[in-house]
Design an enzyme around this catalytic site. Sequence first.
Site, PDB file in Angstrom:
ATOM      1  N   ASP A  93     -25.467  21.207  -2.778  1.00 22.60           N
ATOM      2  CA  ASP A  93     -25.732  19.768  -3.188  1.00 22.60           C
ATOM      3  C   ASP A  93     -25.025  19.008  -1.873  1.00 22.60           C
ATOM      4  O   ASP A  93     -23.825  19.215  -2.339  1.00 22.60           O
ATOM      5  CB  ASP A  93     -25.602  19.219  -4.264  1.00 22.60           C
ATOM      6  CG  ASP A  93     -25.353  17.596  -3.970  1.00 22.60           C
ATOM      7  OD1 ASP A  93     -26.366  17.498  -3.561  1.00 22.60           O
ATOM      8  OD2 ASP A  93     -26.213  17.407  -5.736  1.00 22.60           O
ATOM      9  N   HIS A 176     -29.957  21.572  22.272  1.00 22.64           N
ATOM     10  CA  HIS A 176     -30.516  22.884  22.692  1.00 22.64           C
ATOM     11  C   HIS A 176     -31.045  22.954  24.381  1.00 22.64           C
ATOM     12  O   HIS A 176     -31.157  23.461  25.054  1.00 22.64           O
ATOM     13  CB  HIS A 176     -31.754  23.106  22.060  1.00 22.64           C
ATOM     14  CG  HIS A 176     -32.650  22.506  22.240  1.00 22.64           C
ATOM     15  ND1 HIS A 176     -32.883  21.637  21.633  1.00 22.64           N
ATOM     16  CD2 HIS A 176     -33.844  23.594  22.350  1.00 22.64           C
ATOM     17  CE1 HIS A 176     -34.435  20.990  21.679  1.00 22.64           C
ATOM     18  NE2 HIS A 176     -34.825  22.608  22.331  1.00 22.64           N
ATOM     19  N   LYS A 180     -30.948  26.056  27.368  1.00 22.92           N
ATOM     20  CA  LYS A 180     -32.013  26.653  28.229  1.00 22.92           C
ATOM     21  C   LYS A 180     -31.586  27.539  29.734  1.00 22.92           C
ATOM     22  O   LYS A 180     -31.108  26.065  30.226  1.00 22.92           O
ATOM     23  CB  LYS A 180     -33.047  25.772  28.622  1.00 22.92           C
ATOM     24  CG  LYS A 180     -33.582  25.456  27.514  1.00 22.92           C
ATOM     25  CD  LYS A 180     -34.633  24.378  27.311  1.00 22.92           C
ATOM     26  CE  LYS A 180     -35.367  23.902  25.931  1.00 22.92           C
ATOM     27  NZ  LYS A 180     -36.564  24.490  25.399  1.00 22.92           N
ATOM     28  N   HIS A 238     -32.100  14.844  25.186  1.00 23.57           N
ATOM     29  CA  HIS A 238     -31.813  15.589  26.023  1.00 23.57           C
ATOM     30  C   HIS A 238     -32.621  15.067  27.672  1.00 23.57           C
ATOM     31  O   HIS A 238     -32.575  15.953  28.307  1.00 23.57           O
ATOM     32  CB  HIS A 238     -33.913  16.301  25.621  1.00 23.57           C
ATOM     33  CG  HIS A 238     -33.627  17.494  24.384  1.00 23.57           C
ATOM     34  ND1 HIS A 238     -32.690  17.965  23.713  1.00 23.57           N
ATOM     35  CD2 HIS A 238     -34.611  17.618  23.325  1.00 23.57           C
ATOM     36  CE1 HIS A 238     -32.792  18.163  22.556  1.00 23.57           C
ATOM     37  NE2 HIS A 238     -33.999  17.806  21.992  1.00 23.57           N
TER      38      HIS A 238
HETATM   39  C1  BG6 Z   1     -36.094  18.525  19.581  1.00 20.03           C
HETATM   40  C2  BG6 Z   1     -36.768  17.425  19.228  1.00 20.03           C
HETATM   41  O1  BG6 Z   1     -34.838  18.277  20.226  1.00 20.03           O
HETATM   42  O2  BG6 Z   1     -36.604  18.993  20.771  1.00 20.03           O
HETATM   43  C3  BG6 Z   1     -38.537  16.975  19.617  1.00 20.03           C
HETATM   44  O3  BG6 Z   1     -36.776  16.556  18.083  1.00 20.03           O
HETATM   45  C4  BG6 Z   1     -39.013  18.380  20.935  1.00 20.03           C
HETATM   46  O4  BG6 Z   1     -38.995  16.228  18.349  1.00 20.03           O
HETATM   47  C5  BG6 Z   1     -38.400  19.749  20.825  1.00 20.03           C
HETATM   48  O5  BG6 Z   1     -39.689  19.039  19.848  1.00 20.03           O
HETATM   49  C6  BG6 Z   1     -38.528  19.515  22.078  1.00 20.03           C
HETATM   50  O6  BG6 Z   1     -37.954  21.137  23.065  1.00 20.03           O
HETATM   51  P1  BG6 Z   1     -38.708  21.859  23.447  1.00 20.03           P
HETATM   52  O7  BG6 Z   1     -37.468  23.343  23.282  1.00 20.03           O
HETATM   53  O8  BG6 Z   1     -39.591  22.867  22.166  1.00 20.03           O
HETATM   54  O9  BG6 Z   1     -38.955  21.453  24.751  1.00 20.03           O
END
Ligand code: BG6
EC number: 1.1.1.49
Length: 490
Positions: A93, A176, A180, A238
């Site tokens: 939890d 993330h 890439k 991003h």
């Molecule tokens: C995420 C967002 O961080 O990135 C999403 O929360 C989005 O809304 C995604 O769809 C896009 O990631 P990628 O790698 O598919 O371009």
Amino acid sequence: MSSAHETREMHDTLFLFGATGDLAQRYLFPSLLRLLGDGLLPEDFKVRALALSPHDTAKFHDILRPRLEQAMPQARQEDINDLLRRIDYRSVDLRNAESVAEAVKDLVDRRCVSYLAIPPGLYISTCEGLALGGALAAPHRLMLEKPIGSDSASAEEILQTIGKWIDEDRVFRLDHYLGKAAVQNLMALRFGNTLLEAVWNRNYIESVHIMVAESDGVDGRDSYYSRSGALRDMVQSHILQLLCLVAMEPPASLEADRIRDEKVKVLRALRPFDARHAAKDSVRGRYTAGTINDQPVQAYQPPEGSEAETFVGVTAHIDNWRWAGVPFHMVTGKRLPERTTRIEVNLKPVTHWLFERPTRHHASANRLTFQLQPQENIQLGLMSSLAGPEWGALELQPLELELSVPTGLHRRIAYERLFLDAFNGNHALFVRDDEVRAAWAWIDSISDAWKASDQAMEPYAAGSWGPRDAAHFLPGDIVAEARAEDGDAP
Ligand code: BG6
């Protein structure tokens, strides 16, 4: 492949919070599977999966196995078995620090990394539990998913509270996109090539477009998205990270903090948004029903009172010597016609035009386009006379040079790289606390300007390139495509 010697110092125990969630099942466990199959994880690597559901380990394996097979159809059964053998499951939890402490404390004599793939509203209570259980003391590490909070105030609370339990040099905040390969290549191209760096400033560059278009909708993430919207979900993280890589000064070295020092300077140089210019410098929209790839899709209908937009266009101005006067148009949206991420750099026209045809007015200035997804490609738009009459060099035509490199390599999931770097303690691809603060400060200035100016939420049909007013923010070829579809004259 790393040798045993190289992996010896790696952290070897992962606490994966949010283990039943979509991110973990679709990307995180498959990434671990690939790393394990390639021999890149330590010999005695172990994962403790944690989530609220009252499963036991066997039940969790039953859920995860088909998801792994689906995500990685080529994976060998022996690798899947090997990964599952290393994973045990605990129900926890996350609102209760004691429960979290209890679930981790038997492993804290190992070198642990806690990964929070959970809503940011649970970060503080989870970290309190980790601290109580001894999992945030040195040498343990913490990986935090974006977003860190939902505005400057909530981000500050998370940064400060967690900062009391763990030092910055053991925190790894993920974006993330930085994992890439195509995004990392932006730095390689900029700083590995005289040709690019020589023109990379206000003297030669007219404007820059950054676009992250998605054909997927909000589906399945309503509760998070209705409180977030595209500005907070995509631009804060991003898109601003892409902007930093395009606009930063060359770092003195590739050491993590030298790179992050330069990125944060860009974020701090962003001119705060002003309500008086909000309507000119931004557009926000929300998709209505439409068609994508001949399939009907439904409108996004967040709960009453939600301000969530699914499309944003904003023009950023970076107030520094290199970029004074160069607009950076940034755009992102869901339910657009295709998934594509690209950066378009438009150069200024040549200063004196010598040629008869086309006239100066119809000549295209050079344009460099970095296509980052779904395929990687670089396009250079030049003017040349190669296709002109045999004896004349007076008739110029656009020449598109495609610099795509079919490497034959399989691209790794971004999270593979990020896991390895966190286990090895390399911060270069993670976001530092001051970057989070500076990014939110700018994003807050936009949402404040929207509020103060009562910025309209413009509808756009799913499958179109966003609201009508979006054209100003979109890359040139996309605008041409959108106009052609609307039947407008070019
Ligand atoms: C995420 C967002 O961080 O990135 C999403 O929360 C989005 O809304 C995604 O769809 C896009 O990631 P990628 O790698 O598919 O371009």
